[in-house]
Design an enzyme around this catalytic site. Structure first.
Site, mmCIF file in Angstrom:
data_model
loop_
_atom_site.group_PDB
_atom_site.id
_atom_site.type_symbol
_atom_site.label_atom_id
_atom_site.label_comp_id
_atom_site.label_asym_id
_atom_site.label_seq_id
_atom_site.Cartn_x
_atom_site.Cartn_y
_atom_site.Cartn_z
ATOM 1 N N HIS A 1 0.840 -1.211 0.000
ATOM 2 C CA HIS A 1 0.000 0.000 0.000
ATOM 3 C C HIS A 1 0.873 1.258 0.000
ATOM 4 O O HIS A 1 0.605 2.218 -0.722
ATOM 5 C CB HIS A 1 -0.898 0.042 1.248
ATOM 6 N N LYS B 1 -16.210 -6.895 4.446
ATOM 7 C CA LYS B 1 -15.233 -7.983 4.551
ATOM 8 C C LYS B 1 -15.274 -8.726 5.888
ATOM 9 O O LYS B 1 -14.470 -9.611 6.112
ATOM 10 C CB LYS B 1 -13.822 -7.430 4.351
ATOM 11 N N ARG C 1 -1.709 -6.114 -8.223
ATOM 12 C CA ARG C 1 -0.510 -6.912 -7.949
ATOM 13 C C ARG C 1 -0.299 -7.993 -8.993
ATOM 14 O O ARG C 1 0.823 -8.343 -9.328
ATOM 15 C CB ARG C 1 -0.628 -7.583 -6.572
ATOM 16 N N SER D 1 -3.102 -7.655 2.978
ATOM 17 C CA SER D 1 -3.409 -7.467 4.402
ATOM 18 C C SER D 1 -3.878 -8.788 5.020
ATOM 19 O O SER D 1 -3.535 -9.112 6.160
ATOM 20 C CB SER D 1 -4.506 -6.421 4.569
#
Ligand code: PNS
Length: 173
Positions: free
Chosen positions: A19, A43, A93, A131
Site C-alpha cells: 500500500h 469484509k 498486484r 493485508s
C-alpha cells in the site's frame, strides 16, 4: 494545468508496504492524493478500527507532502465528488486482481463518468503481499517485518501480543 486530486480507497486492515509503495507512486503523479479508509467494509470484522487504520496511514505517509488520509462511507464516487477528486488510484498486484478491479472501475465509471480509475503496480517484491496474508502469518508467529512499515509492526504487536504459536509436532506421545 488543472490540479489533479486522486483518491486511493481501500480497507487497509492493516496497511502494508505494498500500500505504501502505491501511495509513493501516486504521490509522484497526482498533485494531491487522499488515502481513504472505508468505514463499513463488508469484509467482516476488521483487526484494526477505522481510526487505528487511518492513524497508521497518516504516520506512514507523512513523508509525502501531498498525501492526506480520510475515512468514508457509502459510495466512493460520492466521496470523490465531495473531495473534488477526478481520479481513483488502485494497485494491481497480479492478473488475478484485475477482474475485480475492472468491474469496480466500470461500475464507478457508470456511476460517475467524470471519475477516472488509474491502476498502478507495486514493486515486484510486494506483489504477493496482502493485508489478509499479513494478519494470518503474523498471528501464527511468522516473520513479516520486511512486509509492513515499522509503525504497523508495532501496532500489530500490541494488538496480537502472543503471536508466537507453539509449534505442533504432530507426533503423538
Ligand atoms: O481494499 P479493498 O477492500 O479491496 O477496497 C475496496 C473498496 C473500499 C475500494 C471498495 O469496496 C469501495 O469502493 N467501496 C465503497 C462502496 C462503493 O462505492 N461501491 C461501488 C463500487 S463497486
Amino acid at each position: 494545468m488543472p490540479q489533479v486530486t486522486a483518491i486511493y480507497p481501500g480497507t487497509f486492515d492493516p496497511p502494508t508496504n505494498g500500500h505504501l509503495d502505491i501511495c509513493m507512486r501516486g504521490s509522484r503523479i497526482f498533485d494531491r492524493l487522499i488515502v481513504a479508509v472505508l468505514r463499513n467494509s463488508s469484509k467482516g470484522a476488521p483487526l484494526f478500527t477505522t481510526q487505528e487504520r487511518a492513524e497508521m496511514l497518516a504516520e506512514i505517509t507523512r513523508p509525502f507532502g501531498n498525501v492526506t488520509v480520510a475515512t468514508f462511507d457509502g459510495l466512493l464516487v460520492d466521496f470523490a465528488r465531495q473531495q473534488g477528486a477526478t481520479a481513483v488510484l488502485r494497485g494491481i498486484r497480479a492478473v488475478s486482481d484485475y477482474e475485480y478491479e475492472f468491474q469496480m472501475a466500470m461500475m464507478n465509471r457508470k456511476l460517475d463518468p467524470q471519475l477516472e480509475t488509474v491502476f498502478m503496480q507495486p514493486a515486484e517484491k510486494y506483489t504477493y503481499v496482502s493485508s489478509r496474508l499479513i494478519k494470518g502469518v503474523f498471528q501464527l508467529g511468522g516473520d513479516i517485518n520486511s512486509l509492513v512499515p515499522p509503525e504497523v509492526m508495532q501496532r500489530l504487536r500490541s494488538k496480537v501480543p502472543a503471536n508466537i504459536a507453539p509449534p505442533e509436532t504432530g507426533a503423538s506421545t
